[in-house]
Scaffold this active site. Structure first.
Site, PDB file in Angstrom:
ATOM      1  N   GLU A  99     -24.002  -7.826  37.786  1.00  0.00           N
ATOM      2  CA  GLU A  99     -23.967  -7.344  36.107  1.00  0.00           C
ATOM      3  C   GLU A  99     -23.775  -5.919  36.235  1.00  0.00           C
ATOM      4  O   GLU A  99     -24.395  -5.015  35.326  1.00  0.00           O
ATOM      5  CB  GLU A  99     -25.341  -7.657  35.395  1.00  0.00           C
ATOM      6  CG  GLU A  99     -25.647  -9.224  35.443  1.00  0.00           C
ATOM      7  CD  GLU A  99     -24.682 -10.211  34.525  1.00  0.00           C
ATOM      8  OE1 GLU A  99     -23.882  -9.292  33.718  1.00  0.00           O
ATOM      9  OE2 GLU A  99     -24.890 -11.377  34.547  1.00  0.00           O
ATOM     10  N   CYS A 155     -10.645 -21.642  29.216  1.00  0.00           N
ATOM     11  CA  CYS A 155     -10.797 -21.341  27.550  1.00  0.00           C
ATOM     12  C   CYS A 155     -11.084 -22.458  26.743  1.00  0.00           C
ATOM     13  O   CYS A 155     -10.469 -23.479  26.891  1.00  0.00           O
ATOM     14  CB  CYS A 155      -9.221 -20.713  27.329  1.00  0.00           C
ATOM     15  SG  CYS A 155      -9.075 -20.532  25.599  1.00  0.00           S
TER      16      CYS A 155
END
Ligand SMILES: [Zn+2]
Length: 196
Positions: A99, A155
């Site tokens: 992150e 997606c």
């Protein structure tokens, strides 16, 4: 000649082996943390001491661990700011940062320093924000990296490889911590076409 040979020996002793930087980037839900975990296990199996760091801003996984979307967790140290990275890595030879977008462009110099000191460094994070703009420190780190692993997911709109992360909730904040309730993976064309 003998004098030169002595000097060369000294140079070789004092010059650490060059470090290695790998970047693992891409949108959310692409398997970046799972990729990191495989690397951590591999390095530990080689007998390396691995320093796993997680920015303090990422509150999703709780303190003291990194967590992949497949539910797996691994212990990690919390890093409050990029300037603390080098000191936290002092007893390790491998550094893994998850992150990393939460640490911003300030992470570039500590990474340069770790490479100078011969560390093997792997940095993961989201490389584009909810508007599709580049997220620091990835443009700079990718240009320094020995390898860039740009991962993708699927997606949610059309099933193509996802390159973007669409935000599903209203917020102007660039750093909005959330999971599947707040974000979904999209390909470039659905990211632009489908309202967020
Ligand atoms: Zn799509």
């Amino acid at each position: 000649m003998q004098h030169n040979a002595v000097q060369m020996d000294r140079v070789q002793q004092e010059t650490p082996k060059a470090g290695i930087l790998e970047v693992v980037c891409g949108p959310m839900f692409a398997g970046k943390t799972a990729f990191l975990m495989r690397h951590i296990v591999e390095q530990q199996q080689l007998g390396k001491v691995v320093c796993v760091l997680q920015p303090a801003h990422d509150t999703r996984s709780g303190n003291g661990s990194i967590r992949a979307h497949n539910g797996k967790k691994m212990p990690a140290q919390t890093v409050e700011a990029a300037e603390h990275v080098v000191a936290l890595a002092a007893n390790a030879s491998v550094v893994v940062i998850d992150e990393a977008h939460f640490l911003g462009g300030q992470l570039v110099e500590p990474c340069r320093e770790l490479l100078k000191r011969g560390y093997r460094v792997m940095v993961a994070g989201i490389d584009t924000d909810h508007l599709g703009d580049a997220f620091e420190p990835f443009p700079a780190l990718c240009s320094m990296a020995h390898a860039v692993h740009r991962l993708h997911g699927v997606c949610t709109q059309c099933g193509s490889p996802s390159t973007h992360t669409a935000r599903l909730v209203q917020s102007e904040d660039r750093f909005l911590v959330g999971g599947a309730e707040s974000y979904e993976p999209r390909c470039g064309s659905c990211f632009k076409r489908v309202p967020q």
